[in-house]
Design a protein around this motif. Structure first.
Motif, PDB file in Angstrom:
ATOM      1  N   VAL A 179       0.696  -1.038   0.044  1.00  0.00           N
ATOM      2  CA  VAL A 179      -0.216  -0.063   0.256  1.00  0.00           C
ATOM      3  C   VAL A 179       0.958   1.063   0.103  1.00  0.00           C
ATOM      4  O   VAL A 179       1.813   1.457   0.733  1.00  0.00           O
ATOM      5  N   ALA A 180       0.819   1.983  -1.095  1.00  0.00           N
ATOM      6  CA  ALA A 180       1.688   3.390  -1.101  1.00  0.00           C
ATOM      7  C   ALA A 180       0.550   4.717  -0.746  1.00  0.00           C
ATOM      8  O   ALA A 180       1.306   5.481  -0.363  1.00  0.00           O
ATOM      9  N   ARG A 181      -0.519   4.332  -0.736  1.00  0.00           N
ATOM     10  CA  ARG A 181      -1.526   5.555  -0.544  1.00  0.00           C
ATOM     11  C   ARG A 181      -3.027   5.100  -0.071  1.00  0.00           C
ATOM     12  O   ARG A 181      -3.504   4.067  -0.514  1.00  0.00           O
ATOM     13  N   LEU A 182      -3.444   5.846   1.036  1.00  0.00           N
ATOM     14  CA  LEU A 182      -4.751   5.739   1.462  1.00  0.00           C
ATOM     15  C   LEU A 182      -5.518   7.275   1.403  1.00  0.00           C
ATOM     16  O   LEU A 182      -5.102   8.029   2.129  1.00  0.00           O
ATOM     17  N   GLN A 183      -6.676   7.158   0.914  1.00  0.00           N
ATOM     18  CA  GLN A 183      -7.381   8.174   0.664  1.00  0.00           C
ATOM     19  C   GLN A 183      -8.576   7.863   1.305  1.00  0.00           C
ATOM     20  O   GLN A 183      -9.426   6.997   1.066  1.00  0.00           O
ATOM     21  N   SER A 184      -9.356   8.838   2.324  1.00  0.00           N
ATOM     22  CA  SER A 184     -10.639   8.610   3.005  1.00  0.00           C
ATOM     23  C   SER A 184     -11.587   9.873   2.413  1.00  0.00           C
ATOM     24  O   SER A 184     -10.899  10.934   2.516  1.00  0.00           O
ATOM     25  N   PHE A 185     -12.760   9.650   2.140  1.00  0.00           N
ATOM     26  CA  PHE A 185     -13.616  10.429   1.609  1.00  0.00           C
ATOM     27  C   PHE A 185     -14.902  10.548   2.518  1.00  0.00           C
ATOM     28  O   PHE A 185     -15.456   9.757   2.994  1.00  0.00           O
ATOM     29  N   GLY A 186     -15.468  11.821   2.884  1.00  0.00           N
ATOM     30  CA  GLY A 186     -16.771  12.050   3.409  1.00  0.00           C
ATOM     31  C   GLY A 186     -17.724  12.252   2.526  1.00  0.00           C
ATOM     32  O   GLY A 186     -17.649  11.833   1.319  1.00  0.00           O
ATOM     33  N   SER A 187     -18.988  12.616   2.928  1.00  0.00           N
ATOM     34  CA  SER A 187     -19.941  12.835   2.097  1.00  0.00           C
ATOM     35  C   SER A 187     -19.818  14.053   1.112  1.00  0.00           C
ATOM     36  O   SER A 187     -18.955  14.957   1.324  1.00  0.00           O
ATOM     37  N   ARG A 188     -20.451  13.749  -0.047  1.00  0.00           N
ATOM     38  CA  ARG A 188     -20.398  14.795  -1.064  1.00  0.00           C
ATOM     39  C   ARG A 188     -18.900  14.580  -1.818  1.00  0.00           C
ATOM     40  O   ARG A 188     -18.456  15.868  -2.410  1.00  0.00           O
ATOM     41  N   GLY A 189     -18.136  13.585  -1.621  1.00  0.00           N
ATOM     42  CA  GLY A 189     -16.829  13.514  -2.181  1.00  0.00           C
ATOM     43  C   GLY A 189     -15.835  14.440  -1.512  1.00  0.00           C
ATOM     44  O   GLY A 189     -14.712  14.488  -2.124  1.00  0.00           O
ATOM     45  N   ILE A 190     -15.994  14.832  -0.458  1.00  0.00           N
ATOM     46  CA  ILE A 190     -14.787  15.556   0.405  1.00  0.00           C
ATOM     47  C   ILE A 190     -13.699  14.726   0.808  1.00  0.00           C
ATOM     48  O   ILE A 190     -13.986  13.536   1.502  1.00  0.00           O
ATOM     49  N   LEU A 191     -12.495  15.143   0.351  1.00  0.00           N
ATOM     50  CA  LEU A 191     -11.279  14.292   0.806  1.00  0.00           C
ATOM     51  C   LEU A 191     -10.970  14.671   2.074  1.00  0.00           C
ATOM     52  O   LEU A 191     -10.477  15.785   2.469  1.00  0.00           O
ATOM     53  N   LEU A 192     -11.244  13.799   2.904  1.00  0.00           N
ATOM     54  CA  LEU A 192     -10.861  14.022   4.606  1.00  0.00           C
ATOM     55  C   LEU A 192      -9.297  13.778   4.782  1.00  0.00           C
ATOM     56  O   LEU A 192      -8.655  14.633   5.561  1.00  0.00           O
ATOM     57  N   SER A 193      -8.860  12.426   4.187  1.00  0.00           N
ATOM     58  CA  SER A 193      -7.240  12.326   4.401  1.00  0.00           C
ATOM     59  C   SER A 193      -6.579  11.743   3.353  1.00  0.00           C
ATOM     60  O   SER A 193      -7.249  10.902   2.625  1.00  0.00           O
ATOM     61  N   ASP A 194      -5.485  12.199   3.113  1.00  0.00           N
ATOM     62  CA  ASP A 194      -4.762  11.519   2.160  1.00  0.00           C
ATOM     63  C   ASP A 194      -3.222  11.226   2.747  1.00  0.00           C
ATOM     64  O   ASP A 194      -2.398  11.903   3.008  1.00  0.00           O
TER      65      ASP A 194
END
Length: 324
Positions: free
Chosen positions: A216-231
């Motif tokens: 795993v090189a990268r984890l992206q987490s998204f909230g509602s409406r496609g908001i990028l919470l963490s990268d």
């Protein structure tokens, strides 16, 4: 017509000298140097490994399930613009002792290099986070589920953000997962996109695998409406010696791996931080009292997330039995 006379040897030598002098003047006007443009071939990408969607799902879930707790010594380096930089920028980097355990316990104690003074002490559980900042005599308390950013940068410290980067959630069988390839100038990736169902399908997480190592090189987490919470980006995967198996997990014949370099970015919290792991052990039994953080005597209590009216009400509230 009379025949044209041929130039004499002296004339030919003079013409040659004139031509050489003219070329010398031309080159001198261009700086006296001749530039040769070479076509440099682009750098070759690393040799890639192949994997199926099912193999990557199994690898990710196996890694996530194999880590129940961790005990690590890390170096924290704030990146320009981070709200952490307001706390630790004067030290450039902070040595931190980090404990984490499922389901949602974390404790991070940051100390200044050399002198060992505590810069911050942060803890979080399933309900509440607490942050002590001795240099500012502040003690912050707030709910873990709080999404609204505080009005002051100091109120945006969240220990659970570190937890999300260290203890990954497993992908459940009922979740829809898309599978794709992605290439850029430096590397090639497989990407698993986990979807959130309900009234409207949205992206929940994206998991990037570096195809040169299938880690795993990268984890992206998204909230509602496609908001990028963490990268969060991971690199420098190394074996963890003498790691115990997580509860309920069989002993693995292979040595577990863990990334030594982690970069966390939370764009909506103005949060960017580098973690360099110097030492780590996995799945030790950690007493729950090590995650408890009490308010230091005399420190100012800040309840993060309260509205101005709520803060005024809590500050002006009288103890039960007091005269009105």
């Amino acid at each position: 017509m009379p025949a044209k006379s041929q130039p004499t040897p002296t004339t030919r030598r003079n013409l040659l000298r004139f031509s050489l002098a003219t070329l010398a003047l031309i080159f001198a006007g261009c700086g006296g140097q001749v530039s040769v443009v070479k076509n440099t071939p682009p750098a070759e990408k690393p040799v890639v490994k192949d994997a199926t969607r099912e193999e990557l799902l199994e690898k990710y879930n196996s890694t996530a399930a194999s880590i129940h707790s961790l005990n690590a010594t890390v170096e924290l380096k704030p990146i320009a613009g981070s709200k952490y930089s307001g706390i630790i920028e004067e030290y450039h980097e902070v040595k931190a002792f980090l404990l984490a355990e499922r389901p949602a316990y974390i404790r991070v104690i940051g100390q200044a290099p050399v002198i060992g003074t505590t810069v911050f002490d942060m803890a979080s559980d399933t309900q509440e986070f607490r942050v002590s900042i001795p240099s500012k005599n502040k003690f912050l308390v707030g709910p873990v589920v709080l999404e609204r950013a505080g009005s002051k940068p100091i109120e945006n410290l969240r220990p659970q953000h570190l937890l999300d980067a260290l203890l990954w959630p497993e992908i459940r069988k009922q979740e829809t997962v898309l599978f794709e390839e992605f290439n850029d100038e430096a590397a090639r990736y497989y990407v698993l996109t986990v979807l959130r169902g309900g009234y409207q399908t949205e992206i929940l997480r994206k998991i990037w695998f570096d195809r040169s190592v299938l880690e795993v090189a990268r984890l992206q987490s998204f909230g509602s409406r496609g908001i990028l919470l963490s990268d969060t980006r991971f690199s420098n995967w190394q074996p963890v010696d003498a790691a115990k198996p997580a509860p309920g997990m069989p002993a693995s014949p292979s040595t577990p791996q863990f990334p030594r370099s982690i970069r966390i970015e939370r764009p909506h919290d103005d949060y960017r931080l580098d973690l360099q792991i110097a030492k780590i052990t996995l799945n030790d039994d950690i007493p729950l009292d090590r995650f408890k953080l009490e308010q230091p005597p005399g420190s100012d209590l800040i309840r993060v997330g309260e509205s101005p009216e709520e803060k005024q009400s809590s500050q002006g509230a009288k103890p039960q039995g007091a005269k009105q």
